[in-house]
Design a protein around this motif. Structure first.
Motif, PDB file in Angstrom:
ATOM      1  N   GLY A 279       0.869  -1.178   0.000  1.00  0.00           N
ATOM      2  CA  GLY A 279       0.000   0.000   0.000  1.00  0.00           C
ATOM      3  C   GLY A 279       0.903   1.225   0.000  1.00  0.00           C
ATOM      4  N   ALA A 280       0.870   1.997  -1.086  1.00  0.00           N
ATOM      5  CA  ALA A 280       1.691   3.217  -1.148  1.00  0.00           C
ATOM      6  C   ALA A 280       0.753   4.414  -1.055  1.00  0.00           C
ATOM      7  N   ASN A 281       1.336   5.621  -1.017  1.00  0.00           N
ATOM      8  CA  ASN A 281       0.495   6.815  -1.135  1.00  0.00           C
ATOM      9  C   ASN A 281       0.843   7.505  -2.463  1.00  0.00           C
ATOM     10  N   ARG A 282       0.661   8.823  -2.556  1.00  0.00           N
ATOM     11  CA  ARG A 282       0.929   9.477  -3.834  1.00  0.00           C
ATOM     12  C   ARG A 282       2.404   9.367  -4.238  1.00  0.00           C
ATOM     13  N   ASN A 283       3.264   9.037  -3.290  1.00  0.00           N
ATOM     14  CA  ASN A 283       4.663   8.756  -3.606  1.00  0.00           C
ATOM     15  C   ASN A 283       4.719   7.301  -4.083  1.00  0.00           C
ATOM     16  N   ALA A 356       5.166 -11.832  -9.507  1.00  0.00           N
ATOM     17  CA  ALA A 356       4.501 -13.105  -9.172  1.00  0.00           C
ATOM     18  C   ALA A 356       4.070 -13.107  -7.703  1.00  0.00           C
ATOM     19  N   LEU A 357       4.733 -12.319  -6.889  1.00  0.00           N
ATOM     20  CA  LEU A 357       4.428 -12.314  -5.453  1.00  0.00           C
ATOM     21  C   LEU A 357       3.783 -10.998  -5.000  1.00  0.00           C
ATOM     22  N   PHE A 358       4.289  -9.901  -5.526  1.00  0.00           N
ATOM     23  CA  PHE A 358       3.859  -8.580  -5.036  1.00  0.00           C
ATOM     24  C   PHE A 358       2.731  -8.004  -5.882  1.00  0.00           C
ATOM     25  N   ARG A 359       1.812  -7.335  -5.209  1.00  0.00           N
ATOM     26  CA  ARG A 359       0.855  -6.443  -5.860  1.00  0.00           C
ATOM     27  C   ARG A 359       1.054  -5.080  -5.215  1.00  0.00           C
ATOM     28  N   ALA A 360       0.596  -4.038  -5.866  1.00  0.00           N
ATOM     29  CA  ALA A 360       0.783  -2.710  -5.262  1.00  0.00           C
ATOM     30  C   ALA A 360      -0.301  -1.768  -5.736  1.00  0.00           C
ATOM     31  N   HIS A 361      -0.633  -0.834  -4.863  1.00  0.00           N
ATOM     32  CA  HIS A 361      -1.603   0.200  -5.237  1.00  0.00           C
ATOM     33  C   HIS A 361      -1.201   1.491  -4.542  1.00  0.00           C
ATOM     34  N   ALA A 362      -1.194   2.586  -5.308  1.00  0.00           N
ATOM     35  CA  ALA A 362      -0.911   3.901  -4.730  1.00  0.00           C
ATOM     36  C   ALA A 362      -2.242   4.522  -4.334  1.00  0.00           C
ATOM     37  N   GLU A 367      -8.732   8.795  -1.441  1.00  0.00           N
ATOM     38  CA  GLU A 367      -9.049   7.383  -1.138  1.00  0.00           C
ATOM     39  C   GLU A 367      -8.759   7.061   0.325  1.00  0.00           C
ATOM     40  N   THR A 368      -7.672   7.627   0.839  1.00  0.00           N
ATOM     41  CA  THR A 368      -7.295   7.365   2.244  1.00  0.00           C
ATOM     42  C   THR A 368      -8.407   7.854   3.170  1.00  0.00           C
ATOM     43  N   VAL A 369      -8.869   9.080   2.929  1.00  0.00           N
ATOM     44  CA  VAL A 369      -9.923   9.641   3.774  1.00  0.00           C
ATOM     45  C   VAL A 369     -11.200   8.801   3.648  1.00  0.00           C
ATOM     46  N   ALA A 391      -7.052  -0.180   1.940  1.00  0.00           N
ATOM     47  CA  ALA A 391      -7.520   0.227   0.605  1.00  0.00           C
ATOM     48  C   ALA A 391      -6.793  -0.569  -0.474  1.00  0.00           C
ATOM     49  N   ALA A 392      -5.480  -0.727  -0.322  1.00  0.00           N
ATOM     50  CA  ALA A 392      -4.714  -1.496  -1.315  1.00  0.00           C
ATOM     51  C   ALA A 392      -5.184  -2.946  -1.344  1.00  0.00           C
TER      52      ALA A 392
END
Ligand SMILES: Cc1ncc(COP(=O)(O)O)c(C=O)c1O
Ligand SMILES: N[C@@H](CCOP(=O)(O)O)C(=O)O
Length: 466
Positions: A279-283, A356-362, A367-369, A391-392
């Motif tokens: 789970g990332a943010n805008r960075n 194959a292992l990682f997924r990610a979403h910024a 969305e955080t709020v 959220a991610a």
């Protein structure tokens, strides 16, 4: 158990040497020469152990002969006795398949306490035996600093200097650091962002004469001991949900990549983890990497989850080393190219192995709020980092719908009252031991992004206490 550097040039060494060194002299990060693995019976034997006992077993697989029998267990029991819940890291069910792994019941209300409460004790033990003194330099986007200061304050054999980016932490996070007036603690606010602070710390380590003069050590997750002490809660939560017979997934709010790398390490030890969700943010550099092999650093942008306002994630180097078949020369060349061009050339095969292992979403601030509000309406109080994790997990869940998803709840909502108020309309109260935080006097100096100025400040601080 010996440790090698991700850049292949530093001589292999023991856990004790790695604990004290922090960063390898070739600029790389230390990793175990081989991953210890557990048999089915060994995993089973851990299930149901009190958390400190489980932690001592797992961490003890990495510490070699650094601690005499029983010493590590005693340190773990002491370190986690100060947590406010007997479970230490309780699991709270959020919905049919999601669980929050609450990592914020330690003294400074963030997951950093798990490792730093122990590291403070490890440093003391080892330094007393060796009759040595160290100077710790650390960079923080808010949570490492307060946890490290709390763990190291008033310890006789070390000084600690923490760099934070001026105006980029939450006021609660800043005050948790700057209101500690122990003689061995110094806080410096740097003009810049977290990446600036982290670069300065690495530059101090790469300045060999200064490093030797100060006997520098690290509390950031560049120090392998930090990662080792973050593995046990992945083990404890997975076992509680049916591992090793059942696969689990983790969703981890991510910045410097240390916490999610600890989950990766647990998987390397044989814990059946099917998916790791970042789970990332805008960075969003890590999300761009997983999505399109685009590892291009951009300027750090402030967000509602300030502890994740990071573009250059130190621990990614550890994953890169693994993805490149543990080839130190290739890792060093790739890191050099990243530093010189701002873009990391990860070979396609390595990137595919990661996906194959990682997924990610910024996760955007909006969305955080929305996620914090949704969780609040369901009766769960989440901080903005934890909300990025949940959220991610909704955006990028594992394929198998039967796999439980454990979300690392990395901080207490009270650390981020403005974001919580924006999402829910109510300001969370500080816990009793911090109730007067806003009345305490703050002490810190503001300095420019200049290595010589900061080295002079570190030297002056350490000399004062010699
Ligand atoms: C509350 C919180 N969540 C998430 C993160 C990101 O963790 P990591 O830097 O290990 O990726 C941090 C900072 O480390 C943090 O303080
Ligand atoms: N988010 C961190 C940044 C430093 O991470 P670390 O795990 O490498 O210490 C913080 O809160 O300071």
């Amino acid at each position: 158990m010996r440790y090698v550097s991700t850049r292949g040039e530093a001589a292999p060494r023991s856990f004790e040497a790695v604990l004290l060194a922090g960063l390898a002299e070739d600029g790389g990060l230390f990793l175990p020469e081989t991953w210890p693995t557990l048999t089915l019976a060994e995993w089973e034997a851990l299930r149901g152990l009190p958390y400190p006992d489980l932690a001592a077993d797992i961490i003890g697989r990495f510490t070699g002969d650094t601690f005499a029998p029983g010493v590590l267990l005693a340190m773990c029991r002491e370190a986690y006795a100060g947590f406010t819940t007997p479970a230490v890291c309780p699991l709270v069910q959020l919905d049919e398949r999601r669980f929050a792994l609450e990592l914020f019941h330690g003294p400074t209300l963030a997951f950093k306490d798990f490792a730093l409460q122990l590291l403070g004790r490890m440093f003391d033990h080892v330094l007393a035996r060796r009759g040595e003194r160290i100077t710790i330099v650390g960079a923080t986007s808010g949570d490492t600093g307060s946890a490290a200061i709390e763990a190291c304050r008033d310890r006789a054999q070390l000084d600690i200097v923490i760099l934070h980016p001026e105006g980029r932490t939450s006021p609660v996070q800043r005050r948790q650091m700057t209101t500690v007036h122990s003689p061995n603690v110094r806080n410096i606010a740097v003009h810049g962002d977290f990446d600036t602070c982290q670069d300065l710390v690495k530059a101090m380590f790469n300045d060999a004469p200064f490093r030797a003069e100060m006997n520098l050590s690290a509390v950031n997750s560049i120090n392998w001991a930090r990662i080792a002490a973050q593995i046990p809660y992945y083990v404890a939560s997975a076992l509680a949900l049916g591992a090793p017979q059942r696969e689990v997934a983790f969703s981890v709010p991510t910045g410097n990549f240390g916490n999610v790398f600890a989950a990766w390490a647990a998987r390397s030890m044989g814990l059946p983890i099917s998916t790791l969700i970042i789970g990332a943010n805008r960075n969003d550099i890590l999300a761009r990497f997983i999505g399109a092999n685009d590892m291009t650093a951009r300027p750090v942008a402030p967000s509602l989850s300030p502890s994740m306002d990071i573009q250059v994630s130190s621990n990614f180097e550890r994953l890169l080393f693994e993805l490149l078949g543990r080839d130190g020369a290739k890792t060093a060349a790739t890191m050099r190219a990243f530093r010189e061009t701002g873009a990391m050339p990860v070979p396609d095969a390595a990137w595919r192995a990661a996906t194959a292992l990682f997924r990610a979403h910024a996760v955007s601030d909006e969305e955080t709020v929305a996620e914090m509000r949704r969780l609040h309406d369901q009766g769960y109080a989440a901080d903005p980092h934890t909300a990025a994790g949940t959220a991610a997990s909704h955006h990028s869940p594992p394929d198998d719908a039967r796999t439980p998803i454990i979300v690392a709840a990395t901080a207490h909502p009270a650390k981020f009252p403005d974001a919580v108020e924006q999402a829910t309309g109510a300001r969370p109260a500080l816990p009793p031991h911090m109730a007067d935080l806003y009345e305490r006097e703050e002490r810190f100096t503001v300095v420019p992004n200049d290595l010589a100025t900061i080295e002079a400040a570190v030297r002056a601080h350490a000399r004062r206490n010699m």
